[in-house]
Design an enzyme around this catalytic site. Structure first.
Site, mmCIF file in Angstrom:
data_model
loop_
_atom_site.group_PDB
_atom_site.id
_atom_site.type_symbol
_atom_site.label_atom_id
_atom_site.label_comp_id
_atom_site.label_asym_id
_atom_site.label_seq_id
_atom_site.Cartn_x
_atom_site.Cartn_y
_atom_site.Cartn_z
ATOM 1 N N SER A 620 3.362 8.924 -6.488
ATOM 2 C CA SER A 620 3.927 8.062 -5.454
ATOM 3 C C SER A 620 4.228 8.921 -4.229
ATOM 4 C CB SER A 620 5.148 7.323 -5.989
ATOM 5 O OG SER A 620 5.471 6.223 -5.193
ATOM 6 N N ASP A 695 -2.632 -1.898 -8.008
ATOM 7 C CA ASP A 695 -1.348 -1.500 -7.433
ATOM 8 C C ASP A 695 -0.985 -2.449 -6.288
ATOM 9 O OD1 ASP A 695 0.864 -0.167 -6.348
ATOM 10 O OD2 ASP A 695 0.026 1.803 -6.754
ATOM 11 N N HIS A 727 1.274 0.253 -9.945
ATOM 12 C CA HIS A 727 1.817 1.529 -9.472
ATOM 13 C C HIS A 727 2.225 2.403 -10.652
ATOM 14 C CE1 HIS A 727 3.082 4.090 -6.286
ATOM 15 N NE2 HIS A 727 4.347 4.119 -6.659
#
Length: 761
Positions: A620, A695, A727
């Site tokens: 991330s 995602d 994600h």
């Protein structure tokens, strides 16, 4: 919010002593002789398998309103991501399952709206029961399961309340227990708890218009998961209405293993319009609706909504689009008229961090967390005057409870150690006298019952997975809820003998800031040098990574494979005060890279580290940072793994991105300098790019945009995309495959790299 699933610094004194300490690496107390006899070798299959090596992992711990029971969501030994509802009799200590998710649930597929809510709450991989809500009398519990609602009683009986194709979102029992409320088909419904037909409180929700829900950025970035609020006397409901019509439509392909679904998702990317948000007050049947005056500027954030204890007024927090101003409004529910009680403002190069650490008192005063002195502290606002209750170079994290009759506040913070979180108490009459209620050496979290008489304390340490216990107001343990000790029956017990100690230390950043690191090493052999698995996150707005808490089995597996595990918290990260965090303001990809480099330079001074074999990994924001680190510090890292990275901040959402980089329409330079796409061709070190192909938070477009630029400039890299994963890339099979892919890449490029053909470059 971006989260992990998962200049030159000056070294601190005593480096040689630290190296000697690391070389000794004592075993934790859990590694008894019996554990050594039963020792097994960790494998990736076991790290991600069932039962969970962390032991039982109860969630959503509550004390029943009458104080008789402690309830938890407990995961199954044979299926660690499935949760059931359990209750413990606080008098006898007897446990029983109240709702078996497999027996009661239908297994029906969740609605897309609920899937997205779970993704926002980071529980997308969980199955079974993920939430519940007590009726005020403590005799029944509202349980959402597989898209429908059930009412469980403490004798184990379960009654179905809804059975519809459309799922029910955000279910609650009303404050006095007469109603169940929920959102269905974008409208708010109210149903008698005792039985009866659900009635629509709103009817206009359709298309881009939603009632009773939180808009995307509220869920993802503002930690607000609901869009309606009952008054304590049940006379009114405050209901959010949002219209996504102005929000930009992104055609997002959710690429799965057997097909692709295309979603036209309205996603408020930085610099583009947000949803239009309004707030109404109405009676439980929908009548008497009035619109709340939120001001003349429609481009604001509805941050928080609360009621005064007597229901006479609402308190509404209104945040400006640039997040530099937060107004506390007092709202008359009969007319919707609002007045400003007080305002928080940020410095020139700062922003307002939203918080849930506040409490309305019966006398109309307010306990309030503010960073106005540079650290997150508690204040009391009364009749327009402020009294600071906590003070010092440390941070209050959460407000746990308040005994108003005795004037006692209970909160968590890091007053004693920045690497530890503790439960504290203070007396309003003597605010400078703060008492720690939890034991040093642990990372603690806590919740409290409504009567402010008991705590549920969750704690862990580097050698002990999370434990939960019931405590009195002095912090004294009354009973274990989940002792989770690493004994012969614990899943981690066969691996405890090889568990390696976590070492902690500091280095100095270029500006003199103290940076904390942690390290786990294999048993060190004299003269041998080891590769380093250098994990990082680095982003703002998220809790620190370096703590005296349990890290889980994965770092231990990496150490078993011969890696040194290392991570460091850089400037820009949360929980260290505004001066530390604000250095990332309009400067993403700068101080984080410098401070990770400080960690790498420190590692290279250690005699047991192979300086040519430091591999870095992040997910991330950490994935973004992996790319920045390769671009700005070439040759420092032997290889990097970038998972689900933002590559162009113009593709990420308004509330998060504009908080730190400003508005791209007025400050395009901050976005240009923070992007990793424009300088992708500068990467010379081995890179593995990973992304989930469904995602809906950091769109796959981020990685495909970056990959296309790498390919256009003939810059070598490797790539692994995961069909159907969001994600969070994980779950049965996927987690093991992910880490086999990462470690295979690192084996080839770090542990035993092949000689490079420099002529080809």
């Amino acid at each position: 919010m971006l989260r992990w699933v998962l200049g030159v610094a000056m070294m601190t004194s005593g480096t040689a002593a630290m190296a000697a300490d690391l070389a000794r690496s004592p075993q934790p107390a859990a590694a008894t002789q019996a554990a050594q006899d039963a020792q097994q070798t960790l494998t990736l299959a076991r790290v991600f398998g069932s039962p969970d090596l962390n032991g039982t992992a109860p969630r959503n711990l509550q004390i029943s309103p009458d104080g008789r029971f402690v309830t938890v969501l407990r995961n199954r030994p044979e299926e660690k991501e499935r949760f059931d509802l359990w209750a413990m009799d606080a008098t006898t200590g007897e446990w029983r399952m109240l709702v078996d998710s497999k027996k009661v649930g239908s297994g029906a597929e969740l609605s897309e709206a609920e899937k997205m809510q779970r993704e926002r709450a980071r529980i997308a991989g969980s199955r079974g029961i993920v939430a519940y809500d007590f009726a005020p009398d403590g005799q029944s519990i509202l349980v959402p399961l597989d898209g429908d609602l059930f009412l469980a009683t403490l004798d184990g009986q379960v009654r179905r309340l809804t059975e519809t194709q459309a799922g029910e979102l955000n279910p609650l029992v009303s404050p006095r227990g007469r109603f169940v409320s929920f959102v269905r088909d974008q409208n708010l419904f109210v149903q008698p708890l005792a039985g009866g037909v659900a009635q629509a409180v709103t009817t206009e929700g359709a298309g881009t218009v939603h009632f009773g829900e939180a808009e995307f950025v509220a869920q993802e970035e503002m930690h607000r998961s609901t869009g309606y609020w009952w008054s304590p006397d049940e006379r009114y409901i405050a209901v959010e209405r949002f219209d996504e019509a102005p929000v930009k439509v992104f055609s997002r392909a959710a690429i799965g293993a057997t097909g692709t679904k295309v979603y036209d998702q309205r996603y408020p990317a930085a610099g583009t319009p947000n949803a239009l948000v309004d707030l109404y007050v109405m009676k439980p049947d929908g009548s008497g609706r009035v619109k709340v005056d939120l001001g003349s500027d429609p481009d604001i954030y509805l941050a928080r909504v609360d009621w005064l204890p007597d229901g006479s007024a609402m308190l509404v927090q209104r945040q400006t689009r640039d997040q530099k101003r937060l107004d506390m409004l007092r709202v008359d529910p009969a007319t919707g008229k609002s007045t400003v009680l007080f305002t928080e403002t940020a410095g020139e190069r700062s922003w307002i961090n939203l918080s849930d650490a506040y409490r309305v008192m019966k006398d109309g005063s307010l306990i309030w967390r503010s960073e106005r002195d540079g650290f997150g502290h508690l204040y009391r606002w009364k009749a327009g005057k402020w009294t600071q209750l906590t003070k010092g170079p440390w941070v209050v994290q959460s407000l746990v409870g308040f005994d108003e009759a005795k004037g006692r506040l209970f909160f968590t913070g890091n007053k004693d150690d920045v690497l530890e979180q503790h439960l504290y108490a203070l007396d309003l009459k003597r605010p400078g006298n703060v008492t720690r209620l939890t034991e040093k050496g642990w990372w603690n979290g806590a919740t409290m019952d409504g009567a402010a008489s008991r705590f549920l304390i969750t704690r862990s340490s580097p050698t002990q997975p999370a434990q939960v216990y019931l405590a009195d107001v002095t912090g004294k343990r009354i009973a274990w809820i989940n002792e989770n000790a690493i004994g012969p029956d614990h899943p981690y017990y066969p691996f405890a003998a090889s568990h390696r100690e976590t070492q902690f230390g500091t280095v100095k950043a270029a500006d003199g800031s103290t940076l904390h690191w942690e390290m786990i090493t294999p048993p060190l052999e004299p003269g041998k040098k080891y590769p380093v698995f250098f994990q990082h996150y680095g982003g703002p707005g998220t809790g620190q990574q370096v703590t005296r808490g349990w890290q889980g089995a994965l770092p231990q597996y990496l150490v078993d494979q011969g890696w040194i595990f290392f991570q460091i918290d850089n400037r820009g990260s949360y929980n260290r005060g505004t001066a530390f965090e604000n250095q990332i303001y309009h400067a993403m990809g700068t101080v984080e890279v410098e401070d990770q480099l400080a960690g790498a330079n420190y590692l290279k001074t250690l005699p047991f580290v192979d300086p040519a074999k430091i591999a870095t990994y992040g997910w991330s924001y950490g994935g973004y940072l992996s790319l920045k680190m390769l671009e700005k510090t070439p040759g420092v890292y032997a290889a990097a793994v970038a998972g689900a990275p933002v590559t162009d901040w113009g593709l990420y959402d308004t509330h998060y991105t504009e908080r730190y980089l400003g508005d791209p329409r007025t400050d395009p330079q901050s976005y240009a300098s923070s992007s990793v796409v424009t300088e992708a061709s500068k990467i010379r070190d081995p890179l593995l790019l990973i992304h989930g192909m469904a995602d809906d938070n950091v769109f796959l477009d981020n990685s495909t945009l970056f990959a296309a630029e790498m390919q256009r400039t003939a810059t070598p890299f490797e790539m692994m995309f995961y069909p159907g994963n969001t994600h969070r890339v994980g779950g049965p099979g996927a987690s093991e495959h992910l880490w086999k892919t990462i470690l295979s890449f690192l084996d080839r490029n770090v542990v035993a790299p092949k000689p490079q053909n420099t002529a080809a470059k």
